[in-house]
Design an enzyme around this catalytic site. Structure first.
Site, PDB file in Angstrom:
ATOM      1  N   HIS A 253      66.279  -4.215 166.009  1.00 36.87           N
ATOM      2  CA  HIS A 253      65.231  -4.812 167.281  1.00 36.87           C
ATOM      3  C   HIS A 253      65.842  -4.450 168.524  1.00 36.87           C
ATOM      4  CE1 HIS A 253      63.064  -7.750 168.728  1.00 36.87           C
ATOM      5  NE2 HIS A 253      63.478  -9.101 168.384  1.00 36.87           N
TER       6      HIS A 253
ATOM      7  N   ARG B 119      59.161 -15.330 171.216  1.00 34.42           N
ATOM      8  CA  ARG B 119      59.843 -14.540 172.466  1.00 34.42           C
ATOM      9  C   ARG B 119      59.200 -13.095 172.582  1.00 34.42           C
ATOM     10  NH1 ARG B 119      62.600 -18.462 171.170  1.00 34.42           N
ATOM     11  NH2 ARG B 119      62.220 -17.567 169.132  1.00 34.42           N
ATOM     12  N   THR B 120      59.310 -12.223 171.337  1.00 35.07           N
ATOM     13  CA  THR B 120      59.249 -11.024 171.622  1.00 35.07           C
ATOM     14  C   THR B 120      57.679 -10.484 171.882  1.00 35.07           C
ATOM     15  OG1 THR B 120      60.890 -10.802 169.847  1.00 35.07           O
ATOM     16  CG2 THR B 120      59.658  -8.572 170.518  1.00 35.07           C
TER      17      THR B 120
ATOM     18  N   LYS C 292      43.595  -6.083 153.807  1.00 35.66           N
ATOM     19  CA  LYS C 292      42.582  -5.286 153.126  1.00 35.66           C
ATOM     20  C   LYS C 292      43.407  -4.213 152.316  1.00 35.66           C
ATOM     21  CE  LYS C 292      38.904  -6.353 156.158  1.00 35.66           C
ATOM     22  NZ  LYS C 292      38.233  -5.889 157.338  1.00 35.66           N
TER      23      LYS C 292
ATOM     24  N   ARG D 115      55.682  -5.277 165.331  1.00 43.39           N
ATOM     25  CA  ARG D 115      56.794  -6.048 164.388  1.00 43.39           C
ATOM     26  C   ARG D 115      56.554  -5.937 163.128  1.00 43.39           C
ATOM     27  NH1 ARG D 115      59.955 -11.417 165.668  1.00 43.39           N
ATOM     28  NH2 ARG D 115      60.867 -10.219 167.211  1.00 43.39           N
TER      29      ARG D 115
HETATM   30  N1   CP Z   1      64.566 -13.085 169.427  1.00 46.86           N
HETATM   31  C1   CP Z   1      63.304 -12.699 168.806  1.00 46.86           C
HETATM   32  O1   CP Z   1      63.145 -11.817 168.248  1.00 46.86           O
HETATM   33  O2   CP Z   1      62.599 -14.089 168.776  1.00 46.86           O
HETATM   34  P1   CP Z   1      61.013 -13.977 168.319  1.00 46.86           P
HETATM   35  O3   CP Z   1      61.302 -13.958 166.745  1.00 46.86           O
HETATM   36  O4   CP Z   1      60.501 -15.128 168.749  1.00 46.86           O
HETATM   37  O5   CP Z   1      60.281 -12.893 168.855  1.00 46.86           O
END
Ligand code: CP
Length: 308
Positions: A129, A51-52, A80, A101
């Protein structure tokens, strides 16, 4: 340079403005196509995501921009030994904005401290998040018509669930919000969230292990997955993973207007047989994530003077 690492980096007014922009994007999508023409978003994902990452990329494409993508530490020079700080400096030479991320708490902050372009935290370990929280807030606003005056149940892995920590921080700013923290003993909300957010702000909360007992009083139920990837011991994960499963029978205990949210992915904690229940809002939440990420990209690129 403005970055968004934590939901606390955004004021309540800014969150209101982002929600208004997202609602305008929903109403008039054609007005936004081309606003980011010629600009590039770098998505640096050193941990899995569906999603993100895809919603950030869809957001930038719908704004007329382009995307540069790193998916997985193994496909970049992180494998590396390149540091997050150097990666941020390098990517600043190619892109206009970064969404990152990383499995380590604090990694996005390190990137922000070294980048010369805006950095958005797309999830750092079990910490924060913030853009999931923006998706949650837009969903709550659209489904309940308000962000205050809510009895909010948070259920499942409250210890490692970074989305829960960010959502508590965000909702605690609004009037008359109460939390019911539903978890097994081992996955309780960390003390630092209670001590730094709930207690000093006088936010009422209760803790229980029983989803059934909590359900009748909730306006909102935020289900979460038990975070397998954060456990040190597989035995503990296997013992706790099915602590809560929301089923049609349990939904009978909830009010007719209770809204069910989940940041997804789900494993087993929401039965697929409630997906058609009008109270199930988690797929609407997915779509709202794209609109809020469009609004955030616009805000940060305007603040940086990259777009008008
Ligand atoms: N909700 C969420 O962060 O989903 P993903 O891990 O798929 O990005």
């Amino acid at each position: 340079m403005r970055h968004v690492i934590d939901i606390l980096d955004l004021s309540t007014d800014e969150i209101r403005s982002l929600i208004e922009t997202a609602q305008d994007v929903i109403a008039h999508p054609g007005d936004y196509y081309g606003v980011c023409g010629g600009k590039k978003l770098a998505t640096l994902f050193f941990e899995p995501s569906t999603r993100t990452r895809l919603s950030f990329e869809a957001a930038m494409y719908e704004l007329g921009g382009n995307v540069l993508s790193v998916t997985g530490a193994g496909t970049s020079s992180a494998s590396k030994g390149e540091s997050v700080a150097d990666t941020a400096k390098v990517v600043s030479c190619y892109a206009d904005i970064i969404a990152m991320r990383h499995p380590k708490e604090g990694a996005a902050l390190v990137a922000a401290n070294n980048a010369s372009i805006p950095v958005i935290n797309a999830g750092d370990g079990g910490h924060c998040h913030p853009t999931q929280t923006l998706a949650d807030l837009l969903t709550i606003r659209r489904e309940k018509g308000r962000l205050g005056g809510l009895n909010v149940g948070l259920c499942g892995d409250l210890k490692f669930g970074r989305t829960v920590h960010s959502l508590i921080n965000a909702l605690s700013r609004y009037e008359d919000v109460r939390f019911v923290l539903i978890s097994p003993e081992e996955l309780k909300l960390p003390s630092y969230v209670k001590d730094n957010v709930l207690k000093p702000n006088g936010i009422p909360y209760s803790q229980t292990a029983s989803l059934e007992e909590a359900l009748p009083e909730l306006d909102l139920l935020y289900m979460t997955r038990v975070q397998k990837e954060r456990f040190f011991n597989e035995e503990d994960y296997l013992r706790l993973k099915d602590s809560y499963v929301l089923t049609p029978d349990k939904m009978k205990l909830a009010g007719p207007d209770m809204c069910v949210l989940h940041p997804l992915p789900r494993v087993n904690e929401i039965s697929v047989s409630i997906d058609d229940d009008p109270r199930a809002c988690y797929f609407k939440q997915v779509l709202n994530g794209k609109y809020m990420r469009m609004a955030l990209i616009l805000m940060l690129l305007r603040d940086a003077g990259t777009i008008r």
